[in-house]
Design a protein around this motif. Structure first.
Motif, PDB file in Angstrom:
ATOM      1  N   SER A 232       0.811  -1.226   0.000  1.00 37.23           N
ATOM      2  CA  SER A 232       0.000   0.000   0.000  1.00 37.23           C
ATOM      3  C   SER A 232       0.833   1.259   0.000  1.00 37.23           C
ATOM      4  CB  SER A 232      -0.835   0.048   1.269  1.00 37.23           C
ATOM      5  OG  SER A 232      -2.017  -0.624   1.071  1.00 37.23           O
ATOM      6  N   MET A 233       0.462   2.189  -0.862  1.00 31.35           N
ATOM      7  CA  MET A 233       1.022   3.543  -0.781  1.00 31.35           C
ATOM      8  C   MET A 233      -0.126   4.499  -1.003  1.00 31.35           C
ATOM      9  SD  MET A 233       4.643   3.580  -2.773  1.00 31.35           S
ATOM     10  CE  MET A 233       4.277   2.364  -4.014  1.00 31.35           C
ATOM     11  N   GLU A 234      -0.445   5.262   0.023  1.00 30.48           N
ATOM     12  CA  GLU A 234      -1.542   6.199  -0.158  1.00 30.48           C
ATOM     13  C   GLU A 234      -1.062   7.265  -1.108  1.00 30.48           C
ATOM     14  OE1 GLU A 234      -3.523   8.189   3.114  1.00 30.48           O
ATOM     15  OE2 GLU A 234      -1.566   8.925   3.698  1.00 30.48           O
TER      16      GLU A 234
ATOM     17  N   ASN B  53      -4.242   3.131   1.177  1.00 26.95           N
ATOM     18  CA  ASN B  53      -5.360   2.961   2.116  1.00 26.95           C
ATOM     19  C   ASN B  53      -6.578   3.787   1.707  1.00 26.95           C
ATOM     20  OD1 ASN B  53      -4.156   4.879   5.073  1.00 26.95           O
ATOM     21  ND2 ASN B  53      -4.330   5.456   2.941  1.00 26.95           N
TER      22      ASN B  53
ATOM     23  N   GLN C  40      -6.896  -1.903   0.460  1.00 22.57           N
ATOM     24  CA  GLN C  40      -6.580  -1.718   1.884  1.00 22.57           C
ATOM     25  C   GLN C  40      -7.582  -0.734   2.477  1.00 22.57           C
ATOM     26  OE1 GLN C  40      -3.333   0.693   3.676  1.00 22.57           O
ATOM     27  NE2 GLN C  40      -2.562  -1.259   4.427  1.00 22.57           N
TER      28      GLN C  40
ATOM     29  N   HIS D 225      -6.197  -2.529   7.675  1.00 18.19           N
ATOM     30  CA  HIS D 225      -4.946  -1.908   8.125  1.00 18.19           C
ATOM     31  C   HIS D 225      -4.940  -1.879   9.659  1.00 18.19           C
ATOM     32  CE1 HIS D 225      -1.337   0.317   8.151  1.00 18.19           C
ATOM     33  NE2 HIS D 225      -1.628   1.302   7.325  1.00 18.19           N
TER      34      HIS D 225
ATOM     35  N   HIS E 190       1.037   0.517  11.707  1.00 20.76           N
ATOM     36  CA  HIS E 190       1.481   1.911  11.528  1.00 20.76           C
ATOM     37  C   HIS E 190       0.787   2.935  12.414  1.00 20.76           C
ATOM     38  CE1 HIS E 190       2.939   0.691   7.213  1.00 20.76           C
ATOM     39  NE2 HIS E 190       3.557   0.039   8.191  1.00 20.76           N
TER      40      HIS E 190
ATOM     41  N   LYS F 239      -2.912  -6.191   7.763  1.00 21.48           N
ATOM     42  CA  LYS F 239      -1.539  -5.673   7.884  1.00 21.48           C
ATOM     43  C   LYS F 239      -1.309  -5.367   9.359  1.00 21.48           C
ATOM     44  CE  LYS F 239       1.787  -2.394   5.852  1.00 21.48           C
ATOM     45  NZ  LYS F 239       2.081  -1.623   4.621  1.00 21.48           N
TER      46      LYS F 239
ATOM     47  N   MET G 246       8.710   1.622   9.637  1.00 22.48           N
ATOM     48  CA  MET G 246       8.456   1.214   8.244  1.00 22.48           C
ATOM     49  C   MET G 246       9.374   1.943   7.282  1.00 22.48           C
ATOM     50  SD  MET G 246       6.501   3.615   9.393  1.00 22.48           S
ATOM     51  CE  MET G 246       4.824   4.072   9.650  1.00 22.48           C
TER      52      MET G 246
ATOM     53  N   GLY H  97       9.014  -3.763   3.520  1.00 23.34           N
ATOM     54  CA  GLY H  97       9.899  -2.757   4.126  1.00 23.34           C
ATOM     55  C   GLY H  97      11.320  -2.943   3.664  1.00 23.34           C
ATOM     56  N   GLY H  98      11.821  -2.012   2.855  1.00 24.71           N
ATOM     57  CA  GLY H  98      13.231  -1.992   2.490  1.00 24.71           C
ATOM     58  C   GLY H  98      13.651  -3.003   1.440  1.00 24.71           C
TER      59      GLY H  98
ATOM     60  N   ALA I  93       6.940  -1.445  -1.715  1.00 27.08           N
ATOM     61  CA  ALA I  93       6.211  -0.181  -1.905  1.00 27.08           C
ATOM     62  C   ALA I  93       7.073   0.790  -2.720  1.00 27.08           C
ATOM     63  CB  ALA I  93       5.797   0.391  -0.557  1.00 27.08           C
ATOM     64  N   SER I  94       7.948   1.582  -2.032  1.00 23.09           N
ATOM     65  CA  SER I  94       8.656   2.680  -2.699  1.00 23.09           C
ATOM     66  C   SER I  94       9.327   2.296  -4.021  1.00 23.09           C
ATOM     67  CB  SER I  94       9.753   3.257  -1.818  1.00 23.09           C
ATOM     68  OG  SER I  94       9.417   3.207  -0.488  1.00 23.09           O
TER      69      SER I  94
ATOM     70  N   MET J 218       8.574  10.482   1.828  1.00 28.27           N
ATOM     71  CA  MET J 218       7.222  10.159   1.345  1.00 28.27           C
ATOM     72  C   MET J 218       6.864  11.049   0.156  1.00 28.27           C
ATOM     73  SD  MET J 218       5.624   8.006   3.593  1.00 28.27           S
ATOM     74  CE  MET J 218       3.903   8.405   3.831  1.00 28.27           C
TER      75      MET J 218
END
Ligand SMILES: Cc1cc2nc3c(=O)[nH]c(=O)nc-3n(C[C@H](O)[C@H](O)[C@H](O)COP(=O)(O)O)c2cc1C
Length: 415
Positions: A30-32, A65, A107, A176, A179, A229, A272, A307-308, A329-330, A368
């Motif tokens: 997920s990436m809002e 989300n 999500q 969710h 976080h 999650k 995260m 994560g990472g 994600a990223s 972000m």
């Protein structure tokens, strides 16, 4: 849970307990996006973005989300899906996200106390404990301790949104509970100081999560994925920790969910992003792998860790350590076709930046902002630009947020 001897490639297919098959084990986490339109719904920009991910080869996509209550938003520009929301843009969104053969899971989230003060609306939490972020604490609203009827309303909203997602053609939902958002606030003894059925012992702190899961499971079709999650730990002294995470995963397994995604942290302790508030160090890559591995050993549930993760070799290490699904994600903001690239060139590494300013809160926001900037570019069918200046990008993001906040307040009669 390790499925079989062929489970060692991130590019091999995977079958969830409900029979749903994903073509490979790489899941866009997920990436809002903050790209909702004026009606807080998805539009062409989000359709383009999700098509790019699906055609880029990921096995499944978790949406950014989606809010269950238009008056409780994690940020301006968020997407909201309520009981009476018009489903047509959501149907289009789902079909774009499935266009390349990926599954798409929505999500669904309630921010609880993690609401920016300038957004107004509802700032709810199990107890009235405000965020502690030093000089940045004032950025967030003062939470109101929830009544029994607030709790029941939130549970119903999670269920309504899940049912709407199914009607719109999504392949599942993910609740969710990580976080530092509302469900994580119930799980953590630091934010949940209640002495009724919703606080105290872990069974009570987990009650809201389990009620949401049970009620969704009762009403959706058997092949609709229901996932959660969860933080492997909050990484705060006295917070929700690995031992409790293991127990909650057991409870979730009993409820028959399809997989659990393990992450960690909150605004107060941004694990995260690879940084913790309690000084514990995380892996340089696959931050939560050690915890996910331990949890995977103690459950039959498929486990995903996020994560990472940026390199194929790290994804391989994940699926060879116990977790079955790899959340990214990223890196997928900078290379939406990462999986297609890995099909031909396993050495391909994504160029993405993390900001290492002294002020950790601002550095986190800038990281972000760099990512969301790429999402907006992809939404306009442009290519990512990994070398944007973090300072300028953060500034532009803040201006954009201010504009979207005004639009949000006006639309919802909060100004
Ligand atoms: C711009 C941005 C937005 C995010 N939004 C969400 C979100 O809506 N829900 C969520 O569970 N995690 C969200 N995350 C966290 C990611 O899902 C993920 O857990 C985290 O970025 C670490 O994974 P990565 O190193 O692959 O980026 C977001 C991360 C970024 C960078």
């Amino acid at each position: 849970m390790s499925q079989d001897s062929t489970a060692s490639s991130p590019l091999s297919a995977f079958i969830l307990p409900n029979g749903q098959s994903v073509k490979n084990r790489i899941v866009k986490a997920s990436m809002e996006e903050g790209m909702g339109d004026a009606n807080q719904a998805p539009d062409q920009n989000l359709f383009n973005l999700y098509r790019a991910w699906s055609e880029g080869g990921v096995g499944a996509i978790l949406t950014g989300n989606v809010m269950i209550d238009r008056l409780a938003m994690t940020r301006p520009g968020g997407v909201v899906l309520e009981k009476d929301t018009d489903l047509s843009p959501f149907k289009t969104w789902a079909s774009h996200a499935q266009s390349g053969g990926s599954k798409v899971w929505m999500q669904i989230n309630h921010p609880g106390r993690q609401v920016f003060a300038n957004m107004k609306g509802k700032v709810l939490s199990p107890s009235s404990v405000a965020l502690k972020m030093g000089k940045h604490s004032k950025l967030f609203g003062q939470p109101k301790a929830m009544t029994e009827s607030d709790i029941n309303d939130v549970i119903q909203r999670f269920v309504d949104t899940a049912l709407q997602a199914e009607k719109a053609g999504f392949d599942g939902v993910q609740i969710h509970a990580a976080h530092g958002y509302l469900i994580a606030q119930f799980l953590s003894p630091l934010t949940n100081q209640r002495d009724d059925d919703w606080g105290g012992a872990l069974e009570n702190r987990a009650r809201i999560l389990l009620s949401v899961v049970q009620q969704i499971k009762q009403q959706v079709s058997a092949d609709f994925t229901v996932a959660v999650k969860l933080n492997s730990a909050d990484f705060q002294r006295g917070g929700f920790d690995l031992g409790e995470a293991k127990q909650v995963v057991k409870m979730l397994q009993q409820e028959g969910i399809d997989f659990v995604e393990l992450s960690g942290g909150s605004y107060e302790s941004p694990a995260m992003q690879g940084k913790t508030a309690d000084g514990r160090t995380l892996e340089r890559e696959a931050y939560f792998l050690k915890f996910a591995k331990e949890i995977a050993e103690s459950t039959q549930l498929p486990v995903m860790t996020t994560g990472g993760i940026r390199r194929f070799a790290t994804a391989e290490q994940v699926v060879n350590s116990g977790p079955e699904l790899v959340g990214i994600a990223s890196a997928l903001a900078f290379a939406p076709d990462l999986v297609n690239k890995w099909q031909h060139d396993k050495a391909f590494v994504v160029e993405n930046k993390t900001v290492t300013w002294k002020d950790k809160t601002l550095a986190g926001l800038a990281t972000m902002a760099l990512v969301t900037r790429q999402l907006r570019r992809l939404g306009k069918n442009k290519s990512p630009k990994p070398n944007d200046s973090p300072f300028v990008t953060l500034l532009l993001e803040q201006l954009r947020k201010a504009k979207l906040t005004k639009r949000y307040l006006k639309r919802n009669g909060l100004n």
